[in-house]
Design a protein around this motif. Structure first.
Motif, mmCIF file in Angstrom:
data_model
loop_
_atom_site.group_PDB
_atom_site.id
_atom_site.type_symbol
_atom_site.label_atom_id
_atom_site.label_comp_id
_atom_site.label_asym_id
_atom_site.label_seq_id
_atom_site.Cartn_x
_atom_site.Cartn_y
_atom_site.Cartn_z
ATOM 1 N N ALA A 7 0.835 -1.203 0.000
ATOM 2 C CA ALA A 7 0.000 0.000 0.000
ATOM 3 C C ALA A 7 0.869 1.251 0.000
ATOM 4 O O ALA A 7 1.838 1.347 0.754
ATOM 5 C CB ALA A 7 -0.920 0.000 1.217
ATOM 6 N N GLY A 8 0.541 2.171 -0.872
ATOM 7 C CA GLY A 8 1.233 3.447 -0.914
ATOM 8 C C GLY A 8 2.550 3.471 -1.663
ATOM 9 O O GLY A 8 3.177 4.525 -1.750
ATOM 10 N N GLU A 9 2.992 2.352 -2.195
ATOM 11 C CA GLU A 9 4.265 2.350 -2.916
ATOM 12 C C GLU A 9 4.133 3.166 -4.205
ATOM 13 O O GLU A 9 3.192 3.000 -4.973
ATOM 14 C CB GLU A 9 4.683 0.926 -3.273
ATOM 15 C CG GLU A 9 6.029 0.868 -3.979
ATOM 16 C CD GLU A 9 6.393 -0.524 -4.421
ATOM 17 O OE1 GLU A 9 7.457 -0.990 -4.015
ATOM 18 O OE2 GLU A 9 5.590 -1.145 -5.146
ATOM 19 N N ARG A 10 5.083 4.066 -4.417
ATOM 20 C CA ARG A 10 5.040 4.944 -5.579
ATOM 21 C C ARG A 10 6.455 5.155 -6.128
ATOM 22 O O ARG A 10 7.433 4.737 -5.533
ATOM 23 C CB ARG A 10 4.481 6.330 -5.195
ATOM 24 C CG ARG A 10 3.099 6.335 -4.618
ATOM 25 C CD ARG A 10 2.059 6.390 -5.730
ATOM 26 N NE ARG A 10 0.709 6.561 -5.208
ATOM 27 C CZ ARG A 10 -0.089 5.558 -4.867
ATOM 28 N NH1 ARG A 10 0.336 4.330 -4.961
ATOM 29 N NH2 ARG A 10 -1.314 5.785 -4.438
ATOM 30 N N GLY A 11 6.515 5.835 -7.240
ATOM 31 C CA GLY A 11 7.779 6.306 -7.783
ATOM 32 C C GLY A 11 8.792 5.238 -8.114
ATOM 33 O O GLY A 11 8.461 4.168 -8.609
#
Length: 93
Positions: free
Chosen positions: A35-39
């Motif tokens: 959850a929330g992993e980005r970039g």
């Protein structure tokens, strides 16, 4: 959530391709983002998953399954969830 009405059923021959999958014993961390992993972190994880998929003897079957059931999460058959959604949208036009 996966639309289970599209799943092929319980007959074993629908699922035996998974026994030959290159990812079978690798765990899910490489293929499903937290959850929330980005970039860059997400891009690196997705690329690691794609490398496994590129060498997989059942890549086509895996992708076919993911597209058929509209799998909403993870890398399947070398495509991310965003790439699969783009294909669904394109096909809907």
């Amino acid at each position: 959530m996966t639309n289970v009405t599209r799943l092929p059923g319980t007959a074993e021959h629908h699922w035996t391709w998974q026994e030959r999958a290159a990812c079978r014993d690798l765990g899910t961390d490489r293929f499903f983002h937290p959850a929330g992993e980005r970039g860059e972190d997400r891009a690196v994880r997705d690329e690691a998953a794609r490398e496994v998929c590129a060498l997989c003897p059942v890549q086509v079957e895996c992708l076919r399954h993911a597209l058929r059931v509209q799998e909403p999460y993870g890398v399947w058959g070398g495509l991310t969830e965003e790439e699969r959604r783009a294909l669904y949208a394109r096909d809907a036009c």
